[in-house]
Design a protein around this motif. Sequence first.
Motif, PDB file in Angstrom:
ATOM      1  N   LEU A 243       0.859  -1.066  -0.034  1.00  0.00           N
ATOM      2  CA  LEU A 243       0.033  -0.020   0.044  1.00  0.00           C
ATOM      3  C   LEU A 243       0.957   1.172  -0.082  1.00  0.00           C
ATOM      4  O   LEU A 243       1.695   1.468   1.083  1.00  0.00           O
ATOM      5  CB  LEU A 243      -0.831  -0.169   1.301  1.00  0.00           C
ATOM      6  CG  LEU A 243      -1.503   1.379   1.501  1.00  0.00           C
ATOM      7  CD1 LEU A 243      -2.514   1.781   0.510  1.00  0.00           C
ATOM      8  CD2 LEU A 243      -2.448   1.372   2.705  1.00  0.00           C
ATOM      9  N   HIS A 250      -2.541   3.801   9.336  1.00  0.00           N
ATOM     10  CA  HIS A 250      -3.813   3.784   9.705  1.00  0.00           C
ATOM     11  C   HIS A 250      -4.507   2.745   9.048  1.00  0.00           C
ATOM     12  O   HIS A 250      -5.531   2.151   9.448  1.00  0.00           O
ATOM     13  CB  HIS A 250      -4.469   5.216   9.303  1.00  0.00           C
ATOM     14  CG  HIS A 250      -4.735   5.386   8.162  1.00  0.00           C
ATOM     15  ND1 HIS A 250      -3.600   5.856   7.322  1.00  0.00           N
ATOM     16  CD2 HIS A 250      -5.584   4.968   7.097  1.00  0.00           C
ATOM     17  CE1 HIS A 250      -4.061   6.026   5.852  1.00  0.00           C
ATOM     18  NE2 HIS A 250      -5.177   5.346   5.797  1.00  0.00           N
ATOM     19  N   SER A 251      -4.048   2.134   7.794  1.00  0.00           N
ATOM     20  CA  SER A 251      -4.487   1.355   7.125  1.00  0.00           C
ATOM     21  C   SER A 251      -4.933  -0.142   7.652  1.00  0.00           C
ATOM     22  O   SER A 251      -4.125  -0.489   8.282  1.00  0.00           O
ATOM     23  CB  SER A 251      -3.803   1.095   5.813  1.00  0.00           C
ATOM     24  OG  SER A 251      -4.616   0.020   5.188  1.00  0.00           O
ATOM     25  N   GLY A 253      -5.489  -2.403   5.541  1.00  0.00           N
ATOM     26  CA  GLY A 253      -5.520  -3.291   4.587  1.00  0.00           C
ATOM     27  C   GLY A 253      -4.902  -4.706   4.910  1.00  0.00           C
ATOM     28  O   GLY A 253      -5.388  -5.704   4.513  1.00  0.00           O
ATOM     29  N   TYR A 270       0.728  -8.424   1.972  1.00  0.00           N
ATOM     30  CA  TYR A 270       0.274  -7.204   1.787  1.00  0.00           C
ATOM     31  C   TYR A 270       0.830  -6.238   2.827  1.00  0.00           C
ATOM     32  O   TYR A 270       0.797  -6.634   3.907  1.00  0.00           O
ATOM     33  CB  TYR A 270      -1.398  -7.209   1.618  1.00  0.00           C
ATOM     34  CG  TYR A 270      -1.927  -5.733   1.517  1.00  0.00           C
ATOM     35  CD1 TYR A 270      -2.161  -5.322  -0.066  1.00  0.00           C
ATOM     36  CD2 TYR A 270      -2.055  -4.908   2.445  1.00  0.00           C
ATOM     37  CE1 TYR A 270      -2.876  -4.328  -0.263  1.00  0.00           C
ATOM     38  CE2 TYR A 270      -2.762  -3.504   1.997  1.00  0.00           C
ATOM     39  CZ  TYR A 270      -3.035  -3.276   0.810  1.00  0.00           C
ATOM     40  OH  TYR A 270      -3.664  -2.447   0.397  1.00  0.00           O
ATOM     41  N   SER A 294      -1.656  -1.018  -3.861  1.00  0.00           N
ATOM     42  CA  SER A 294      -2.803  -0.444  -3.500  1.00  0.00           C
ATOM     43  C   SER A 294      -2.260   1.162  -3.512  1.00  0.00           C
ATOM     44  O   SER A 294      -1.101   1.327  -3.114  1.00  0.00           O
ATOM     45  CB  SER A 294      -3.318  -0.632  -1.996  1.00  0.00           C
ATOM     46  OG  SER A 294      -3.864  -1.718  -2.435  1.00  0.00           O
ATOM     47  N   VAL A 295      -3.017   2.105  -3.875  1.00  0.00           N
ATOM     48  CA  VAL A 295      -2.704   3.381  -3.750  1.00  0.00           C
ATOM     49  C   VAL A 295      -3.460   4.295  -2.766  1.00  0.00           C
ATOM     50  O   VAL A 295      -4.947   4.084  -2.994  1.00  0.00           O
ATOM     51  CB  VAL A 295      -2.509   4.022  -4.997  1.00  0.00           C
ATOM     52  CG1 VAL A 295      -1.968   5.393  -5.003  1.00  0.00           C
ATOM     53  CG2 VAL A 295      -1.629   3.220  -6.205  1.00  0.00           C
ATOM     54  N   GLY A 296      -2.909   4.899  -1.851  1.00  0.00           N
ATOM     55  CA  GLY A 296      -3.713   5.556  -0.776  1.00  0.00           C
ATOM     56  C   GLY A 296      -3.360   7.279  -0.877  1.00  0.00           C
ATOM     57  O   GLY A 296      -2.709   7.673  -1.765  1.00  0.00           O
ATOM     58  N   LYS A 300      -3.233   9.189  -5.124  1.00  0.00           N
ATOM     59  CA  LYS A 300      -4.262   8.356  -6.236  1.00  0.00           C
ATOM     60  C   LYS A 300      -4.124   8.865  -7.627  1.00  0.00           C
ATOM     61  O   LYS A 300      -4.186   8.517  -8.537  1.00  0.00           O
ATOM     62  CB  LYS A 300      -5.618   8.290  -5.721  1.00  0.00           C
ATOM     63  CG  LYS A 300      -5.718   7.363  -4.564  1.00  0.00           C
ATOM     64  CD  LYS A 300      -7.091   7.055  -4.173  1.00  0.00           C
ATOM     65  CE  LYS A 300      -7.100   6.160  -2.905  1.00  0.00           C
ATOM     66  NZ  LYS A 300      -8.337   5.929  -2.462  1.00  0.00           N
ATOM     67  N   ASN A 321      -6.207   3.453  -7.771  1.00  0.00           N
ATOM     68  CA  ASN A 321      -6.092   3.061  -6.185  1.00  0.00           C
ATOM     69  C   ASN A 321      -5.459   1.746  -6.310  1.00  0.00           C
ATOM     70  O   ASN A 321      -5.390   1.009  -5.241  1.00  0.00           O
ATOM     71  CB  ASN A 321      -7.260   3.131  -5.474  1.00  0.00           C
ATOM     72  CG  ASN A 321      -8.229   1.956  -5.760  1.00  0.00           C
ATOM     73  OD1 ASN A 321      -8.406   1.611  -6.969  1.00  0.00           O
ATOM     74  ND2 ASN A 321      -8.952   1.519  -4.970  1.00  0.00           N
ATOM     75  N   ASP A 338     -12.322   2.186  -6.395  1.00  0.00           N
ATOM     76  CA  ASP A 338     -12.984   2.662  -5.552  1.00  0.00           C
ATOM     77  C   ASP A 338     -14.373   3.130  -5.994  1.00  0.00           C
ATOM     78  O   ASP A 338     -15.414   3.210  -5.187  1.00  0.00           O
ATOM     79  CB  ASP A 338     -12.311   4.117  -5.052  1.00  0.00           C
ATOM     80  CG  ASP A 338     -11.115   3.782  -4.114  1.00  0.00           C
ATOM     81  OD1 ASP A 338     -11.026   2.862  -3.444  1.00  0.00           O
ATOM     82  OD2 ASP A 338     -10.129   4.764  -4.328  1.00  0.00           O
ATOM     83  N   TYR A 465     -13.269   5.499   7.224  1.00  0.00           N
ATOM     84  CA  TYR A 465     -13.640   4.252   7.625  1.00  0.00           C
ATOM     85  C   TYR A 465     -13.046   3.837   9.124  1.00  0.00           C
ATOM     86  O   TYR A 465     -13.183   2.875   9.635  1.00  0.00           O
ATOM     87  CB  TYR A 465     -13.381   2.834   6.668  1.00  0.00           C
ATOM     88  CG  TYR A 465     -11.842   2.640   6.425  1.00  0.00           C
ATOM     89  CD1 TYR A 465     -11.068   3.226   5.469  1.00  0.00           C
ATOM     90  CD2 TYR A 465     -11.272   1.651   7.304  1.00  0.00           C
ATOM     91  CE1 TYR A 465      -9.821   2.907   5.252  1.00  0.00           C
ATOM     92  CE2 TYR A 465      -9.828   1.434   6.998  1.00  0.00           C
ATOM     93  CZ  TYR A 465      -8.998   2.043   6.028  1.00  0.00           C
ATOM     94  OH  TYR A 465      -7.732   1.688   5.879  1.00  0.00           O
ATOM     95  N   PHE A 490     -14.715   0.382   1.853  1.00  0.00           N
ATOM     96  CA  PHE A 490     -13.128  -0.310   1.940  1.00  0.00           C
ATOM     97  C   PHE A 490     -13.230  -1.831   1.679  1.00  0.00           C
ATOM     98  O   PHE A 490     -12.387  -2.149   0.720  1.00  0.00           O
ATOM     99  CB  PHE A 490     -12.561   0.022   3.281  1.00  0.00           C
ATOM    100  CG  PHE A 490     -11.442  -0.577   3.746  1.00  0.00           C
ATOM    101  CD1 PHE A 490     -10.280   0.144   2.933  1.00  0.00           C
ATOM    102  CD2 PHE A 490     -11.105  -1.749   4.245  1.00  0.00           C
ATOM    103  CE1 PHE A 490      -9.141  -0.167   3.275  1.00  0.00           C
ATOM    104  CE2 PHE A 490      -9.796  -2.246   4.454  1.00  0.00           C
ATOM    105  CZ  PHE A 490      -8.617  -1.839   3.698  1.00  0.00           C
ATOM    106  N   GLN A 493     -13.897  -2.132  -2.221  1.00  0.00           N
ATOM    107  CA  GLN A 493     -12.714  -1.746  -3.142  1.00  0.00           C
ATOM    108  C   GLN A 493     -11.677  -3.009  -2.851  1.00  0.00           C
ATOM    109  O   GLN A 493     -10.737  -3.186  -3.985  1.00  0.00           O
ATOM    110  CB  GLN A 493     -12.257  -0.497  -2.721  1.00  0.00           C
ATOM    111  CG  GLN A 493     -11.516  -0.124  -1.483  1.00  0.00           C
ATOM    112  CD  GLN A 493     -10.155  -0.636  -1.271  1.00  0.00           C
ATOM    113  OE1 GLN A 493      -9.274  -0.468  -2.198  1.00  0.00           O
ATOM    114  NE2 GLN A 493      -9.841  -0.772   0.044  1.00  0.00           N
ATOM    115  N   GLN A 497      -9.649  -5.404  -5.534  1.00  0.00           N
ATOM    116  CA  GLN A 497      -8.244  -5.684  -5.539  1.00  0.00           C
ATOM    117  C   GLN A 497      -7.704  -6.981  -5.354  1.00  0.00           C
ATOM    118  O   GLN A 497      -7.067  -7.436  -6.288  1.00  0.00           O
ATOM    119  CB  GLN A 497      -7.517  -4.793  -4.264  1.00  0.00           C
ATOM    120  CG  GLN A 497      -7.815  -3.406  -4.711  1.00  0.00           C
ATOM    121  CD  GLN A 497      -7.017  -2.510  -3.474  1.00  0.00           C
ATOM    122  OE1 GLN A 497      -6.681  -2.660  -2.556  1.00  0.00           O
ATOM    123  NE2 GLN A 497      -6.551  -1.229  -4.024  1.00  0.00           N
TER     124      GLN A 497
END
Length: 519
Positions: A243, A250-251, A253, A270, A294-296, A300, A321, A338, A465, A490, A493, A497
């Motif tokens: 990511l 915070h993710s 993922g 991941y 993934s792109v946050g 993006k 993303n 997304d 989220y 979330f 998406q 992915q």
Amino acid sequence: MGSLGMLENSTKICAPLMSQSIDQMVSDMYQAKAEGADMVEIRLDCIKNFQPHQDLRILLKNKPLPVLIVYRPKWEGGHYEGDEHMQLEALNLAKELGADYIELELKVASDLMEEHKLNQHGSSKLIVSCYLESATPSKEDLGYLVARMQSTGADIIKLVTNASNITEVARIFHLLSHCQMPLIAYSIGDRGLISQILAPKFGGFLVYGSIEGNLVPGLPTLDSLRYAYGVEYINPDTKVFGLVSKPVSHSKGPILHNPTFRHVGYNGLYVPMLVDDLKEFFRVYSSPDFAGFSVGIPYKEAVIGFCDEVHPLAQSIGAVNTIIRRPSNGKLIGYNTDCEASITAIEDALKVSGCTTGEAFLPSPLTGKLFVLVGAGGAGRALAFGAKIRGARVVIFDIDFDRAKSLAHAVSGEARRYEDLTNFRPEKGAILANATPVGMHPNTDRIPVAEVTLQDYKLVFDSVYTPRKTRLLKEAEAAGAIPVSGVEMFLRQAIGQFVLFTGREAPKEFMRDIVLAKF
Ligand SMILES: O=C1C[C@@](O)(C(=O)O)C[C@@H](O)[C@@H]1O
């Protein structure tokens, strides 16, 4: 777990223990074992009034796991202030009493070598360590340093750097995969986290994880190593998905994607990648090992410039993303998951609550509705295009009016000045979507619109989220609107992915259960 074709690695999971009393150290060893550690590192320099003979006997007699004994001096970041002679005596005693590993700093080990005093007898293995306060040196300098460390007669060498950029961590991976002897090498700091998690892929001797309730700054917990990252299943063939974001910690993922990979027996991992410079990042992490991203926030939109091809939907949205490295030619292909995720989350909530009555002939419950969007960044663009495709009329607010205007132009919508948001009263039955980070943890008391305006909306969606129910959603529900959490977007998406990352169907229910249990 589905272990289809996966090999376990030989990297050990080691818990560093830094308690001040012997009793606590003993109980920490048992806790580390219960939390899944393979070995523990005991920091003698943390023990108050350390009595070598008595304390080492207790510690080593009670060890439930192999033990690495460290007596780190102040000049190397520890607490020991005595001389080298006493330090060495304690370490030799630890050897005699059955320590499995002892650690000596490079400087001490070199001095001992010169004086022909390095006692290599006994069954303990010697780890020679070096902690660099500075950034990771060049490949050549690392090579020289490792050769110097090897020449001390070490059984294992340990090198720790302080990463100032994620790109320098690639030099640690290079070193790990080329070193001819057992090596512990990693970078500390947020930017270095991947060097610890990925150590098993590149053949690291061990990876450190702290026990619950005794967090060591800069190290993952044993629980996250096992559950979030499943480090025991990582091997050289493991495909890495990162990511790319700033901030990234915070993710959620990793706790969604990694258990899902394991559930279906896919050999993938991941990891969060705190990136400062996209260009450098894609230049350095260009090997097939790094199979996708993934792109946050905030990348993006900018990341499009680094993709070789971009899916038409992502291209028209202007935000990516998800990136896949095409295995046949290494090209980077950008997608946007997304858009469908957020729009279907809103549509399904409208359908479930019966808001489509009498409109069943319309292609979407959003068709013809007023869609009020706050935030015209990457997530906002996905929402605006999705709403437009479903035939909604889009009104956009953004702190940057030009950004709002340019998105409004792209979706044939209307841009409004941010200052007008406080008094903006939409027509009855409108949809509100927040695509700004307002209300995100830790600023959970913030709300992007005035509460009084919420009663006019039929449904309010928040792309934030963390927390699951933001203040915006609580107030919206109280005002009678249908709340739709960013958690739903979330999840969807991430499902999109998973399909792109693995080329397989996603185990949707399994993923939904994780989200319900852990978010
Ligand atoms: O917006 C998000 C959230 C995310 O950046 C994360 O924080 O995990 C991951 C992205 O794939 C997604 O589009």
